[in-house]
Design a protein around this motif. Structure first.
Motif, PDB file in Angstrom:
ATOM      1  N   PRO A  58      -6.552  16.149  25.386  1.00 19.02           N
ATOM      2  CA  PRO A  58      -5.173  15.653  25.540  1.00 19.02           C
ATOM      3  C   PRO A  58      -4.185  16.455  24.697  1.00 19.02           C
ATOM      4  O   PRO A  58      -4.417  16.726  23.521  1.00 19.02           O
ATOM      5  CB  PRO A  58      -5.272  14.202  25.051  1.00 19.02           C
ATOM      6  CG  PRO A  58      -6.695  13.832  25.247  1.00 19.02           C
ATOM      7  CD  PRO A  58      -7.482  15.067  24.996  1.00 19.02           C
ATOM      8  N   ASN A 240     -11.032  10.174  36.167  1.00 19.88           N
ATOM      9  CA  ASN A 240     -10.847   9.973  34.729  1.00 19.88           C
ATOM     10  C   ASN A 240      -9.426  10.297  34.281  1.00 19.88           C
ATOM     11  O   ASN A 240      -8.824   9.550  33.502  1.00 19.88           O
ATOM     12  CB  ASN A 240     -11.854  10.843  33.961  1.00 19.88           C
ATOM     13  CG  ASN A 240     -13.280  10.383  34.147  1.00 19.88           C
ATOM     14  OD1 ASN A 240     -13.544   9.207  34.397  1.00 19.88           O
ATOM     15  ND2 ASN A 240     -14.221  11.310  34.027  1.00 19.88           N
ATOM     16  N   LEU A 243      -6.579   7.749  35.346  1.00 20.87           N
ATOM     17  CA  LEU A 243      -6.567   6.480  34.622  1.00 20.87           C
ATOM     18  C   LEU A 243      -6.225   6.641  33.149  1.00 20.87           C
ATOM     19  O   LEU A 243      -6.197   5.654  32.411  1.00 20.87           O
ATOM     20  CB  LEU A 243      -7.933   5.790  34.750  1.00 20.87           C
ATOM     21  CG  LEU A 243      -8.363   5.379  36.158  1.00 20.87           C
ATOM     22  CD1 LEU A 243      -9.745   4.740  36.125  1.00 20.87           C
ATOM     23  CD2 LEU A 243      -7.355   4.420  36.772  1.00 20.87           C
ATOM     24  N   SER A 244      -5.990   7.875  32.713  1.00 21.17           N
ATOM     25  CA  SER A 244      -5.721   8.110  31.299  1.00 21.17           C
ATOM     26  C   SER A 244      -4.270   7.786  30.954  1.00 21.17           C
ATOM     27  O   SER A 244      -3.423   7.600  31.831  1.00 21.17           O
ATOM     28  CB  SER A 244      -6.017   9.569  30.940  1.00 21.17           C
ATOM     29  OG  SER A 244      -5.043  10.426  31.506  1.00 21.17           O
ATOM     30  N   ALA A 245      -3.985   7.770  29.662  1.00 25.86           N
ATOM     31  CA  ALA A 245      -2.627   7.492  29.190  1.00 25.86           C
ATOM     32  C   ALA A 245      -1.851   8.762  28.868  1.00 25.86           C
ATOM     33  O   ALA A 245      -0.746   8.677  28.331  1.00 25.86           O
ATOM     34  CB  ALA A 245      -2.695   6.615  27.944  1.00 25.86           C
ATOM     35  N   TYR A 246      -2.426   9.919  29.213  1.00 23.95           N
ATOM     36  CA  TYR A 246      -1.802  11.189  28.846  1.00 23.95           C
ATOM     37  C   TYR A 246      -1.138  11.816  30.080  1.00 23.95           C
ATOM     38  O   TYR A 246      -1.765  11.956  31.135  1.00 23.95           O
ATOM     39  CB  TYR A 246      -2.845  12.150  28.279  1.00 23.95           C
ATOM     40  CG  TYR A 246      -3.614  11.556  27.125  1.00 23.95           C
ATOM     41  CD1 TYR A 246      -3.023  11.419  25.875  1.00 23.95           C
ATOM     42  CD2 TYR A 246      -4.923  11.111  27.291  1.00 23.95           C
ATOM     43  CE1 TYR A 246      -3.720  10.860  24.810  1.00 23.95           C
ATOM     44  CE2 TYR A 246      -5.630  10.556  26.241  1.00 23.95           C
ATOM     45  CZ  TYR A 246      -5.021  10.429  24.991  1.00 23.95           C
ATOM     46  OH  TYR A 246      -5.710   9.870  23.960  1.00 23.95           O
ATOM     47  N   ASP A 247       0.119  12.211  29.929  1.00 21.70           N
ATOM     48  CA  ASP A 247       0.876  12.770  31.048  1.00 21.70           C
ATOM     49  C   ASP A 247       0.276  14.069  31.555  1.00 21.70           C
ATOM     50  O   ASP A 247       0.260  14.318  32.769  1.00 21.70           O
ATOM     51  CB  ASP A 247       2.336  13.003  30.628  1.00 21.70           C
ATOM     52  CG  ASP A 247       3.084  11.695  30.386  1.00 21.70           C
ATOM     53  OD1 ASP A 247       2.651  10.667  30.942  1.00 21.70           O
ATOM     54  OD2 ASP A 247       4.086  11.715  29.640  1.00 21.70           O
ATOM     55  N   TRP A 249      -2.861  15.018  31.518  1.00 18.92           N
ATOM     56  CA  TRP A 249      -4.057  14.724  32.301  1.00 18.92           C
ATOM     57  C   TRP A 249      -3.694  14.165  33.675  1.00 18.92           C
ATOM     58  O   TRP A 249      -4.324  14.520  34.668  1.00 18.92           O
ATOM     59  CB  TRP A 249      -4.935  13.733  31.540  1.00 18.92           C
ATOM     60  CG  TRP A 249      -5.825  14.388  30.528  1.00 18.92           C
ATOM     61  CD1 TRP A 249      -5.715  15.647  30.028  1.00 18.92           C
ATOM     62  CD2 TRP A 249      -6.971  13.804  29.906  1.00 18.92           C
ATOM     63  NE1 TRP A 249      -6.708  15.895  29.119  1.00 18.92           N
ATOM     64  CE2 TRP A 249      -7.495  14.777  29.025  1.00 18.92           C
ATOM     65  CE3 TRP A 249      -7.585  12.566  29.985  1.00 18.92           C
ATOM     66  CZ2 TRP A 249      -8.623  14.536  28.241  1.00 18.92           C
ATOM     67  CZ3 TRP A 249      -8.705  12.327  29.204  1.00 18.92           C
ATOM     68  CH2 TRP A 249      -9.223  13.298  28.349  1.00 18.92           C
ATOM     69  N   ARG A 250      -2.694  13.309  33.735  1.00 15.34           N
ATOM     70  CA  ARG A 250      -2.289  12.737  35.025  1.00 15.34           C
ATOM     71  C   ARG A 250      -1.725  13.829  35.948  1.00 15.34           C
ATOM     72  O   ARG A 250      -1.936  13.784  37.164  1.00 15.34           O
ATOM     73  CB  ARG A 250      -1.280  11.614  34.818  1.00 15.34           C
ATOM     74  CG  ARG A 250      -1.888  10.341  34.221  1.00 15.34           C
ATOM     75  CD  ARG A 250      -1.000   9.135  34.495  1.00 15.34           C
ATOM     76  NE  ARG A 250       0.269   9.266  33.830  1.00 15.34           N
ATOM     77  CZ  ARG A 250       0.524   8.812  32.610  1.00 15.34           C
ATOM     78  NH1 ARG A 250      -0.429   8.203  31.921  1.00 15.34           N
ATOM     79  NH2 ARG A 250       1.730   8.959  32.069  1.00 15.34           N
TER      80      ARG A 250
END
Length: 281
Positions: A58, A240, A243-247, A249-250
Protein backbone atom coordinates in the motif's frame (compact mmCIF):
# COMPACT_ATOMS: atom_id res chain seq x y z
CA UNK A 1 -64.54 -13.47 -37.95
CA UNK A 2 -61.40 -13.98 -40.04
CA UNK A 3 -60.54 -10.28 -39.86
CA UNK A 4 -60.99 -10.33 -36.07
CA UNK A 5 -58.62 -13.29 -35.74
CA UNK A 6 -56.02 -11.59 -37.93
CA UNK A 7 -56.35 -8.44 -35.88
CA UNK A 8 -55.83 -10.32 -32.60
CA UNK A 9 -52.82 -12.14 -34.04
CA UNK A 10 -51.32 -8.87 -35.28
CA UNK A 11 -51.80 -7.25 -31.88
CA UNK A 12 -50.33 -10.27 -30.09
CA UNK A 13 -47.36 -10.32 -32.48
CA UNK A 14 -46.77 -6.60 -32.01
CA UNK A 15 -46.86 -6.98 -28.22
CA UNK A 16 -44.44 -9.91 -28.33
CA UNK A 17 -41.99 -8.04 -30.59
CA UNK A 18 -42.23 -4.98 -28.34
CA UNK A 19 -41.50 -6.99 -25.18
CA UNK A 20 -38.54 -8.73 -26.85
CA UNK A 21 -37.18 -5.40 -28.08
CA UNK A 22 -37.49 -3.83 -24.65
CA UNK A 23 -35.76 -6.82 -23.01
CA UNK A 24 -32.92 -6.58 -25.54
CA UNK A 25 -32.56 -2.85 -24.94
CA UNK A 26 -32.42 -3.37 -21.16
CA UNK A 27 -29.75 -6.06 -21.51
CA UNK A 28 -27.69 -3.89 -23.86
CA UNK A 29 -28.06 -0.90 -21.53
CA UNK A 30 -26.78 -2.94 -18.58
CA UNK A 31 -23.82 -4.29 -20.58
CA UNK A 32 -23.01 -0.81 -21.84
CA UNK A 33 -23.10 0.57 -18.29
CA UNK A 34 -20.74 -2.18 -17.09
CA UNK A 35 -18.28 -1.59 -19.92
CA UNK A 36 -18.48 2.17 -19.45
CA UNK A 37 -17.70 1.88 -15.72
CA UNK A 38 -14.76 -0.41 -16.46
CA UNK A 39 -13.33 1.97 -19.05
CA UNK A 40 -13.99 5.05 -16.91
CA UNK A 41 -12.34 3.65 -13.80
CA UNK A 42 -9.71 1.40 -15.35
CA UNK A 43 -8.41 3.14 -18.46
CA UNK A 44 -6.88 5.99 -16.46
CA UNK A 45 -4.66 3.56 -14.55
CA UNK A 46 -3.27 1.81 -17.61
CA UNK A 47 0.44 2.46 -18.01
CA UNK A 48 3.66 0.61 -18.65
CA UNK A 49 4.17 -0.08 -14.95
CA UNK A 50 1.05 -2.27 -14.91
CA UNK A 51 2.82 -4.77 -17.17
CA UNK A 52 6.39 -4.40 -15.87
CA UNK A 53 6.06 -4.17 -12.07
CA UNK A 54 4.69 -6.61 -9.51
CA UNK A 55 1.82 -5.92 -7.13
CA UNK A 56 2.92 -3.26 -4.63
CA UNK A 57 2.57 -2.68 -0.92
CA UNK A 58 0.00 0.00 0.00
CA UNK A 59 1.22 3.44 -0.98
CA UNK A 60 4.07 2.13 -3.15
CA UNK A 61 4.35 2.19 -6.96
CA UNK A 62 3.69 -1.07 -8.71
CA UNK A 63 1.69 -2.97 -11.26
CA UNK A 64 0.11 -6.34 -12.03
CA UNK A 65 2.92 -8.16 -13.83
CA UNK A 66 3.06 -11.13 -11.47
CA UNK A 67 -0.74 -11.47 -11.43
CA UNK A 68 -1.03 -11.28 -15.24
CA UNK A 69 1.75 -13.80 -15.86
CA UNK A 70 0.44 -16.03 -13.09
CA UNK A 71 -3.02 -16.06 -14.67
CA UNK A 72 -1.56 -17.02 -18.03
CA UNK A 73 0.45 -19.74 -16.30
CA UNK A 74 -2.56 -21.18 -14.46
CA UNK A 75 -4.94 -20.91 -17.43
CA UNK A 76 -2.35 -22.34 -19.83
CA UNK A 77 -1.69 -25.34 -17.59
CA UNK A 78 -5.41 -25.84 -17.09
CA UNK A 79 -6.08 -25.70 -20.83
CA UNK A 80 -3.45 -28.36 -21.53
CA UNK A 81 -5.25 -30.70 -19.12
CA UNK A 82 -8.72 -29.70 -20.29
CA UNK A 83 -7.98 -30.02 -24.01
CA UNK A 84 -6.39 -33.43 -23.53
CA UNK A 85 -9.33 -34.78 -21.52
CA UNK A 86 -12.10 -32.92 -23.35
CA UNK A 87 -10.90 -33.77 -26.86
CA UNK A 88 -10.57 -37.47 -26.12
CA UNK A 89 -13.81 -37.65 -24.12
CA UNK A 90 -15.77 -35.79 -26.80
CA UNK A 91 -14.31 -38.03 -29.51
CA UNK A 92 -15.26 -41.13 -27.55
CA UNK A 93 -18.83 -39.87 -27.09
CA UNK A 94 -19.21 -38.99 -30.78
CA UNK A 95 -17.47 -41.93 -32.44
CA UNK A 96 -17.47 -44.89 -30.07
CA UNK A 97 -20.25 -44.68 -27.47
CA UNK A 98 -22.97 -43.25 -29.73
CA UNK A 99 -26.32 -43.81 -27.94
CA UNK A 100 -25.34 -46.67 -25.65
CA UNK A 101 -26.23 -46.45 -21.97
CA UNK A 102 -22.69 -45.76 -20.79
CA UNK A 103 -22.37 -42.96 -23.34
CA UNK A 104 -25.62 -41.41 -22.12
CA UNK A 105 -24.37 -41.64 -18.54
CA UNK A 106 -21.11 -39.86 -19.35
CA UNK A 107 -22.99 -37.26 -21.38
CA UNK A 108 -25.35 -36.62 -18.44
CA UNK A 109 -22.47 -36.23 -15.99
CA UNK A 110 -20.73 -33.85 -18.40
CA UNK A 111 -23.90 -31.75 -18.67
CA UNK A 112 -24.09 -31.57 -14.87
CA UNK A 113 -20.47 -30.38 -14.71
CA UNK A 114 -21.24 -27.73 -17.32
CA UNK A 115 -23.64 -26.03 -14.92
CA UNK A 116 -21.79 -26.79 -11.68
CA UNK A 117 -21.02 -23.67 -9.59
CA UNK A 118 -17.34 -22.87 -9.75
CA UNK A 119 -17.09 -22.51 -5.97
CA UNK A 120 -18.14 -26.15 -5.56
CA UNK A 121 -15.39 -27.19 -7.95
CA UNK A 122 -12.94 -25.16 -5.88
CA UNK A 123 -14.08 -26.84 -2.66
CA UNK A 124 -13.80 -30.27 -4.29
CA UNK A 125 -10.23 -29.64 -5.45
CA UNK A 126 -9.42 -28.21 -2.02
CA UNK A 127 -10.43 -31.53 -0.46
CA UNK A 128 -8.46 -33.71 -2.87
CA UNK A 129 -5.41 -31.58 -3.75
CA UNK A 130 -4.93 -28.88 -1.10
CA UNK A 131 -5.89 -30.34 2.25
CA UNK A 132 -4.03 -33.68 1.81
CA UNK A 133 -0.86 -31.82 0.73
CA UNK A 134 -1.20 -29.23 3.53
CA UNK A 135 -0.78 -26.22 1.27
CA UNK A 136 -2.17 -24.16 -1.57
CA UNK A 137 -0.54 -24.59 -4.98
CA UNK A 138 -0.70 -23.57 -8.60
CA UNK A 139 -1.23 -27.22 -9.52
CA UNK A 140 -4.46 -27.32 -7.50
CA UNK A 141 -5.57 -24.06 -9.12
CA UNK A 142 -4.88 -25.39 -12.62
CA UNK A 143 -6.76 -28.59 -11.77
CA UNK A 144 -9.81 -26.61 -10.61
CA UNK A 145 -9.81 -24.50 -13.78
CA UNK A 146 -9.36 -27.61 -15.91
CA UNK A 147 -12.45 -29.18 -14.31
CA UNK A 148 -14.43 -26.11 -15.39
CA UNK A 149 -13.03 -26.05 -18.93
CA UNK A 150 -13.06 -29.76 -19.78
CA UNK A 151 -16.89 -30.17 -19.97
CA UNK A 152 -17.11 -27.28 -22.44
CA UNK A 153 -14.47 -28.82 -24.70
CA UNK A 154 -16.08 -32.26 -24.37
CA UNK A 155 -19.50 -31.02 -25.44
CA UNK A 156 -18.09 -28.89 -28.29
CA UNK A 157 -15.94 -31.75 -29.57
CA UNK A 158 -18.85 -34.18 -29.58
CA UNK A 159 -21.18 -31.75 -31.37
CA UNK A 160 -18.60 -30.75 -33.98
CA UNK A 161 -17.63 -34.35 -34.78
CA UNK A 162 -21.27 -35.41 -35.10
CA UNK A 163 -21.73 -32.66 -37.70
CA UNK A 164 -19.01 -34.08 -39.93
CA UNK A 165 -20.19 -35.83 -43.07
CA UNK A 166 -20.44 -39.59 -43.06
CA UNK A 167 -18.50 -39.67 -46.32
CA UNK A 168 -15.39 -38.54 -44.44
CA UNK A 169 -15.52 -41.65 -42.29
CA UNK A 170 -16.24 -43.83 -45.32
CA UNK A 171 -13.27 -42.38 -47.16
CA UNK A 172 -10.94 -43.46 -44.36
CA UNK A 173 -12.47 -46.94 -44.27
CA UNK A 174 -12.16 -47.21 -48.05
CA UNK A 175 -8.41 -46.58 -47.74
CA UNK A 176 -8.13 -49.37 -45.18
CA UNK A 177 -7.38 -47.07 -42.26
CA UNK A 178 -8.58 -48.06 -38.78
CA UNK A 179 -11.13 -45.81 -37.12
CA UNK A 180 -8.64 -44.10 -34.80
CA UNK A 181 -6.47 -43.13 -37.78
CA UNK A 182 -9.53 -41.83 -39.64
CA UNK A 183 -10.47 -39.72 -36.62
CA UNK A 184 -6.96 -38.32 -36.15
CA UNK A 185 -6.08 -37.72 -39.79
CA UNK A 186 -9.46 -36.79 -41.28
CA UNK A 187 -12.18 -35.91 -38.77
CA UNK A 188 -10.06 -33.82 -36.39
CA UNK A 189 -8.61 -31.86 -39.31
CA UNK A 190 -12.03 -31.29 -40.87
CA UNK A 191 -13.42 -30.13 -37.53
CA UNK A 192 -10.36 -28.06 -36.64
CA UNK A 193 -12.16 -24.71 -36.62
CA UNK A 194 -14.89 -25.99 -34.30
CA UNK A 195 -12.39 -27.61 -31.95
CA UNK A 196 -10.39 -24.39 -31.67
CA UNK A 197 -13.61 -22.48 -31.06
CA UNK A 198 -14.50 -24.78 -28.17
CA UNK A 199 -11.05 -24.36 -26.65
CA UNK A 200 -11.30 -20.56 -26.89
CA UNK A 201 -14.73 -20.57 -25.26
CA UNK A 202 -13.37 -22.71 -22.44
CA UNK A 203 -10.41 -20.35 -21.99
CA UNK A 204 -12.78 -17.38 -21.82
CA UNK A 205 -14.87 -19.26 -19.25
CA UNK A 206 -11.98 -19.80 -16.83
CA UNK A 207 -9.99 -16.60 -17.38
CA UNK A 208 -11.97 -14.60 -14.83
CA UNK A 209 -12.82 -17.29 -12.27
CA UNK A 210 -12.05 -16.23 -8.71
CA UNK A 211 -13.83 -18.65 -6.36
CA UNK A 212 -11.92 -21.83 -7.37
CA UNK A 213 -8.57 -20.06 -7.05
CA UNK A 214 -9.36 -18.77 -3.56
CA UNK A 215 -9.51 -22.40 -2.40
CA UNK A 216 -6.61 -23.73 -4.46
CA UNK A 217 -3.89 -21.44 -5.84
CA UNK A 218 -4.67 -18.62 -3.38
CA UNK A 219 -2.28 -15.78 -4.33
CA UNK A 220 1.33 -14.65 -4.19
CA UNK A 221 2.69 -11.15 -3.72
CA UNK A 222 5.62 -12.01 -5.98
CA UNK A 223 6.08 -13.71 -9.34
CA UNK A 224 6.58 -17.47 -9.09
CA UNK A 225 6.38 -20.38 -11.52
CA UNK A 226 6.67 -23.03 -8.81
CA UNK A 227 3.52 -25.00 -9.49
CA UNK A 228 3.65 -26.59 -6.04
CA UNK A 229 3.42 -23.23 -4.26
CA UNK A 230 0.77 -20.46 -4.26
CA UNK A 231 0.76 -18.59 -7.57
CA UNK A 232 -0.27 -14.98 -8.17
CA UNK A 233 -3.30 -14.55 -10.41
CA UNK A 234 -5.38 -11.65 -11.65
CA UNK A 235 -8.88 -12.62 -10.38
CA UNK A 236 -7.81 -13.09 -6.74
CA UNK A 237 -5.66 -9.95 -6.90
CA UNK A 238 -8.68 -7.98 -8.12
CA UNK A 239 -10.80 -9.49 -5.34
CA UNK A 240 -8.29 -8.56 -2.64
CA UNK A 241 -7.49 -5.10 -3.98
CA UNK A 242 -11.13 -4.14 -4.59
CA UNK A 243 -12.01 -4.83 -0.96
CA UNK A 244 -9.03 -2.94 0.43
CA UNK A 245 -9.06 0.52 1.99
CA UNK A 246 -6.23 1.82 -0.19
CA UNK A 247 -7.00 3.96 -3.24
CA UNK A 248 -3.96 2.78 -5.20
CA UNK A 249 -4.96 -0.87 -4.74
CA UNK A 250 -8.54 -0.14 -5.81
CA UNK A 251 -7.25 1.61 -8.96
CA UNK A 252 -5.20 -1.47 -9.80
CA UNK A 253 -8.29 -3.63 -9.22
CA UNK A 254 -10.19 -1.59 -11.83
CA UNK A 255 -7.28 -1.92 -14.26
CA UNK A 256 -7.19 -5.69 -13.75
CA UNK A 257 -10.95 -5.96 -14.29
CA UNK A 258 -10.63 -3.96 -17.52
CA UNK A 259 -7.81 -6.24 -18.75
CA UNK A 260 -9.89 -9.37 -18.13
CA UNK A 261 -12.93 -7.84 -19.84
CA UNK A 262 -10.88 -6.87 -22.89
CA UNK A 263 -9.29 -10.33 -23.03
CA UNK A 264 -12.70 -12.06 -22.92
CA UNK A 265 -14.03 -9.66 -25.57
CA UNK A 266 -11.08 -10.41 -27.84
CA UNK A 267 -11.59 -14.16 -27.39
CA UNK A 268 -15.29 -13.88 -28.23
CA UNK A 269 -14.48 -11.89 -31.36
CA UNK A 270 -12.02 -14.61 -32.39
CA UNK A 271 -14.70 -17.24 -31.77
CA UNK A 272 -17.15 -15.35 -34.00
CA UNK A 273 -14.56 -15.14 -36.77
CA UNK A 274 -13.74 -18.85 -36.55
CA UNK A 275 -17.42 -19.82 -36.41
CA UNK A 276 -18.11 -17.83 -39.58
CA UNK A 277 -15.14 -19.25 -41.48
CA UNK A 278 -16.70 -22.61 -42.57
CA UNK A 279 -19.68 -20.79 -44.09
CA UNK A 280 -17.39 -18.76 -46.34
CA UNK A 281 -15.78 -21.90 -47.65
Amino acid sequence: MILARRSRRSIANALFVTVCTLATMVALAVLTAILASLVQNGAGGLNLAVFTQDTPAPGSPGGLRNAILGSFFLCGTAMVLAVLVGLLAGTWLAEYSRDRWHGKTVRFVNDVLLSAPSILVGLFVYQIAVKPLHGFSGLAGALALALLAAPIITRTTEDVLRLQSRTLRESGVALGAPLWVTIRQILWKAAGGGLITGALLAFARISGETAPLLFTALNNQFFSTNIFKPVANLPVTIFNFALSAYDDWRRLAWVGALLIAMAVLAINIAVRVLAREPRRS
